[in-house]
Design an enzyme around this catalytic site. Sequence first.
Site, PDB file in Angstrom:
ATOM      1  N   GLU A  50     -29.794 -71.666 -46.339  1.00 51.01           N
ATOM      2  CA  GLU A  50     -28.841 -72.606 -46.952  1.00 51.01           C
ATOM      3  C   GLU A  50     -27.652 -71.895 -47.586  1.00 51.01           C
ATOM      4  O   GLU A  50     -26.639 -72.524 -47.885  1.00 51.01           O
ATOM      5  CB  GLU A  50     -29.556 -73.500 -47.978  1.00 51.01           C
ATOM      6  CG  GLU A  50     -29.782 -72.888 -49.357  1.00 51.01           C
ATOM      7  CD  GLU A  50     -30.971 -71.925 -49.424  1.00 51.01           C
ATOM      8  OE1 GLU A  50     -31.508 -71.556 -48.347  1.00 51.01           O
ATOM      9  OE2 GLU A  50     -31.362 -71.530 -50.541  1.00 51.01           O
TER      10      GLU A  50
ATOM     11  N   HIS B 298     -32.806 -67.089 -47.272  1.00 48.96           N
ATOM     12  CA  HIS B 298     -32.114 -68.341 -47.583  1.00 48.96           C
ATOM     13  C   HIS B 298     -31.107 -68.776 -46.519  1.00 48.96           C
ATOM     14  O   HIS B 298     -29.929 -68.408 -46.608  1.00 48.96           O
ATOM     15  CB  HIS B 298     -31.365 -68.173 -48.905  1.00 48.96           C
ATOM     16  CG  HIS B 298     -32.275 -68.066 -50.086  1.00 48.96           C
ATOM     17  ND1 HIS B 298     -32.781 -69.159 -50.737  1.00 48.96           N
ATOM     18  CD2 HIS B 298     -32.783 -66.982 -50.720  1.00 48.96           C
ATOM     19  CE1 HIS B 298     -33.551 -68.769 -51.740  1.00 48.96           C
ATOM     20  NE2 HIS B 298     -33.583 -67.440 -51.738  1.00 48.96           N
TER      21      HIS B 298
ATOM     22  N   CYS C 297     -38.008 -69.848 -49.757  1.00 50.27           N
ATOM     23  CA  CYS C 297     -38.209 -68.912 -50.866  1.00 50.27           C
ATOM     24  C   CYS C 297     -39.279 -69.437 -51.822  1.00 50.27           C
ATOM     25  O   CYS C 297     -40.444 -69.496 -51.467  1.00 50.27           O
ATOM     26  CB  CYS C 297     -36.873 -68.634 -51.565  1.00 50.27           C
ATOM     27  SG  CYS C 297     -36.938 -67.152 -52.593  1.00 50.27           S
TER      28      CYS C 297
END
Lengths: 80, 222
Positions: free
Chosen positions: B198, B196, B86
């Site tokens: 994560e 994302h 990002c």
Amino acid sequence: MKARVFITLKNGVLDPQGKAIGHALNGLGFGSVGEVRQGKVIDLELSETDAAKAKAELKAMCEKLLANTVIEKYEIELKS
Amino acid sequence: MKSAVIVFPGSNRDRDTADALELVSGKRPAMVWHADSELPDVDLVVVPGGFSYGDYLRCGAMASQSAIMKEIKAHADKGGLVLGICNGFQVLTESHLLPGALMRNAGLKFVSRPVTLTVEETQLSFTRKYGKGQHVSFPAAHGEGNYYADTETLDRLEGEGRVVFRYAPGDNPNGSVRDIAGVMSEKHNVMGLMPHPECVVDPLLGPPDGLPLFQSLVEALS
């Protein structure tokens, strides 16, 4: 010495903000408005007094930070 | 796997990224402040998501001038792995570690929703645990994720197998050219993507589609 830097998107790079501004102006009755492109203006004060040196320094600033030359072009205007 | 997560003023995905790395490797990553001029001895550097420097001037522009970026460039030059997620992807393009640029979303709105991606390349340190063409769902959360590069660069990226993730057909949230969501450097050691991974490593939060990315890194570095 004062300087003004204009940063705009390169031709051919889509400018959705410019498009939205154009639509809004048309909506307000400004029917003559065609394509709109928007950008940034940055005003700087420099201690440099030599115009050629100032211009060279500003060019380096644009290349290094002020503009992203992948998508943007810049113009430098010196004001004495 | 020894890793580091870079922290800028305005980073906000740094701790989740560290948690994901610890989950797969068992080792807590080093958290490195952007003003530091030294990287610890690590295999992987992650530039996390967030809003470094409040997105002033352009997203990632200020962060790309941070002291630590010189060290990250040196790490990448030596073949070390670098991942940008990002805002981290924006920082890596602004630093010229990755080609192209990330522009204002075509719809002008901040996008915050899960997006479906196609994994295009699976021979890499970052994606070897995925299947080629596999669809994964990662959350997207950005206002400036509209990937742009000139046609020549795009053709080269595609020809060299450097488009790693694409938004699935019909699910491009930001107008990215050729539906590109993630790209890779010429030496295949630096990767950036907008959504994302994560955020989706724990089954508690839904299918852990991001886990194989981090597991790929552990396997590649073992």
